[in-house]
Scaffold this active site. Sequence first.
Site, mmCIF file in Angstrom:
data_model
loop_
_atom_site.group_PDB
_atom_site.id
_atom_site.type_symbol
_atom_site.label_atom_id
_atom_site.label_comp_id
_atom_site.label_asym_id
_atom_site.label_seq_id
_atom_site.Cartn_x
_atom_site.Cartn_y
_atom_site.Cartn_z
ATOM 1 C CG HIS A 211 -1.660 43.700 60.775
ATOM 2 N ND1 HIS A 211 -1.099 44.837 60.238
ATOM 3 C CD2 HIS A 211 -1.872 43.969 62.088
ATOM 4 C CE1 HIS A 211 -0.968 45.755 61.177
ATOM 5 N NE2 HIS A 211 -1.427 45.261 62.309
ATOM 6 N NE ARG B 163 -0.377 53.286 65.076
ATOM 7 C CZ ARG B 163 -0.047 52.600 63.979
ATOM 8 N NH1 ARG B 163 -0.814 51.598 63.572
ATOM 9 N NH2 ARG B 163 1.042 52.896 63.295
ATOM 10 N N GLY C 275 2.112 48.900 79.632
ATOM 11 C CA GLY C 275 1.441 48.095 80.627
ATOM 12 C C GLY C 275 0.086 47.599 80.186
ATOM 13 N N GLY C 276 -0.062 47.372 78.891
ATOM 14 C CA GLY C 276 -1.322 46.903 78.349
ATOM 15 C C GLY C 276 -1.616 45.460 78.725
#
Length: 299
Positions: A105, A109, A257-258
């Site tokens: 992973h 960001r 709300g992605g």
Amino acid sequence: MADANAVKHYLVDLQQRIVSKLEHLDGQSFRSDSWDRKEGGGGTSMVIEKGNLFERGGVNFSHVFGDNLPPSATAARPELGGRSFEAMGVSLVLHPENPFVPTVHLNVRFFIAKKKSAAPVWWFGGGMDLTPYYGFDEDCIHFHATCKKALDAHDISLHVKFKSWCDKYFYLKHRKEPRGIGGIFFDDLSSPDFETCFNITKSVGDGFLEAYIPIVERRRDLTFTEIEREFQAYRRGRYVEFNLVFDRGTLFGLQSGGRTESILMSMPPNVIWKYDWSPAPGSPEQKLYTNYLVEKNWI
């Protein structure tokens, strides 16, 4: 002054560089799926399924906007609650078919929280971690050494801090065990200045291929049986549990709300759960628990 355009340019390029290398390794192309978000922004998901090497994997870029920071983004900084936000990042998870090749992973960001009556607040976050099913000391040492090298170029004190942060973060509290052998993790990075924090984040992103690819090349041709595949599927269940219960990126995506398909691309394709199962004493499966799923200084 934070330069969001420079960050976006870097992230888009990082996604392209990583996908290009992974396609070369696998021999199969990733599917490109661009999407728009109704509330603002969008992204591109690069996904591979049933490849020659990767059973499932995704390398996502997203750049989204919103009126209110979700709770997962303000848990450590409640004073930012109610601010509008801009968030962008690259996130990847790779699930190889061969149980001797570990899952991996990476996430890097950037956030900006805005309020009309106050100056914007920005920060970086990210890291990478390795989740083997059958451990090899050589692989663990290489992964951690590469993480350290990426950070030492900026500050030799960072690796100890970010490794410890990773060990604490990727920990399944209800299982009382780590998700894997760790790596590095950081969040809320905004000091001493934008350029320094951006450069640290770039080193983490740029170090991914060097950290992971040599491990893949060493293990991808090892012979495996259904015994190893079944154990891999069992351990993948831990990955699902962590991502759905604890992972801040997953929670942020869902709370904001992605796009669900992109958020949940990190899930492995085949998983099993067994009731009250434990590995046989002295087995290779038990060795994962005794030698690798423990907090350890590998370098």
